[in-house]
Design a protein around this motif. Structure first.
Motif, PDB file in Angstrom:
ATOM      1  N   VAL A  47      44.274  38.520  38.177  1.00  0.00           N
ATOM      2  CA  VAL A  47      43.471  37.334  38.466  1.00  0.00           C
ATOM      3  C   VAL A  47      42.004  37.733  38.359  1.00  0.00           C
ATOM      4  O   VAL A  47      41.581  38.766  38.892  1.00  0.00           O
ATOM      5  N   PHE A  48      41.231  36.891  37.665  1.00  0.00           N
ATOM      6  CA  PHE A  48      39.817  37.166  37.435  1.00  0.00           C
ATOM      7  C   PHE A  48      39.013  35.923  37.778  1.00  0.00           C
ATOM      8  O   PHE A  48      39.381  34.810  37.386  1.00  0.00           O
ATOM      9  N   ASP A  49      37.918  36.102  38.513  1.00  0.00           N
ATOM     10  CA  ASP A  49      37.110  34.951  38.927  1.00  0.00           C
ATOM     11  C   ASP A  49      35.759  34.877  38.222  1.00  0.00           C
ATOM     12  O   ASP A  49      34.865  34.164  38.656  1.00  0.00           O
ATOM     13  N   GLY A  50      35.615  35.616  37.147  1.00  0.00           N
ATOM     14  CA  GLY A  50      34.348  35.645  36.426  1.00  0.00           C
ATOM     15  C   GLY A  50      33.544  36.884  36.744  1.00  0.00           C
ATOM     16  O   GLY A  50      32.641  37.261  36.006  1.00  0.00           O
ATOM     17  N   MET A  51      33.911  37.555  37.838  1.00  0.00           N
ATOM     18  CA  MET A  51      33.232  38.775  38.247  1.00  0.00           C
ATOM     19  C   MET A  51      34.210  39.805  38.821  1.00  0.00           C
ATOM     20  O   MET A  51      34.114  40.980  38.548  1.00  0.00           O
ATOM     21  N   ARG A  52      35.147  39.334  39.633  1.00  0.00           N
ATOM     22  CA  ARG A  52      36.063  40.229  40.342  1.00  0.00           C
ATOM     23  C   ARG A  52      37.480  40.129  39.798  1.00  0.00           C
ATOM     24  O   ARG A  52      37.931  39.063  39.406  1.00  0.00           O
ATOM     25  N   PHE A  53      38.170  41.267  39.839  1.00  0.00           N
ATOM     26  CA  PHE A  53      39.588  41.339  39.505  1.00  0.00           C
ATOM     27  C   PHE A  53      40.387  41.541  40.780  1.00  0.00           C
ATOM     28  O   PHE A  53      39.966  42.259  41.674  1.00  0.00           O
ATOM     29  N   CYS A  54      41.560  40.942  40.830  1.00  0.00           N
ATOM     30  CA  CYS A  54      42.612  41.325  41.767  1.00  0.00           C
ATOM     31  C   CYS A  54      43.862  41.406  40.908  1.00  0.00           C
ATOM     32  O   CYS A  54      44.166  40.472  40.159  1.00  0.00           O
ATOM     33  N   GLN A  55      44.537  42.526  40.973  1.00  0.00           N
ATOM     34  CA  GLN A  55      45.756  42.666  40.186  1.00  0.00           C
ATOM     35  C   GLN A  55      46.869  43.162  41.077  1.00  0.00           C
ATOM     36  O   GLN A  55      46.698  44.114  41.836  1.00  0.00           O
ATOM     37  N   HIS A  56      48.017  42.496  40.946  1.00  0.00           N
ATOM     38  CA  HIS A  56      49.213  42.873  41.672  1.00  0.00           C
ATOM     39  C   HIS A  56      50.186  43.429  40.642  1.00  0.00           C
ATOM     40  O   HIS A  56      50.556  42.730  39.700  1.00  0.00           O
TER      41      HIS A  56
END
Length: 135
Positions: A47-56
């Motif tokens: 998941v990317f919000d334009g600046m940050r990643f969160c990956q599961h």
């Protein structure tokens, strides 16, 4: 060893896109990851919000560990932080190999970035229905 006899492991990590890289870099990352991760038996969601990643990520423990080492050394990611990791009884992502979701605005991922452990994982999983996932 078959998939059924290989213990699964999951990792949720957060990072930030390196400065001076365009957000379109994320599509390249996801395309490369889909091929490599399929070969390694790793599934998950970026998941990317334009600046940050969160990956599961989920898959065989050794494969997930090796992938996390590559991610930590990838210059496109900065501030890589593992928020949660643990053995996993069964896969959460079965409809696709490696999904990509882009969320609008930084608020959703900021919440995950601020948490650790089961709270981070729970917050991330609670957001899943709100994501438009491309697999």
């Amino acid at each position: 060893m078959t998939e059924e006899s290989t213990p699964l492991y999951e990792v949720l990590y957060c990072s930030t896109l390196a400065q001076n890289l365009p957000p379109t870099t994320v599509g390249t990352i996801a395309s490369q990851a889909r091929v490599r991760n399929a070969e390694l038996g790793i599934t998950g969601l970026l998941v990317f919000d334009g600046m940050r990643f969160c990956q599961h990520l989920e898959g065989p423990h050794d494969a997930v560990d090796q992938l996390m080492q590559r991610i930590a050394q990838d210059p496109r990611h900065v501030g890589v932080r593992v928020a949660y990791e643990a053995p996993l009884a069964s896969r959460r992502y079965t409809g696709f190999g490696m999904g990509l979701a882009e969320c609008e605005g930084p608020d959703l991922m900021a919440g995950v970035h601020a948490l650790d452990g089961k709270a981070a994982l729970g917050h991330f999983l609670a957001l899943l229905p709100s994501f438009d996932i491309n697999g």
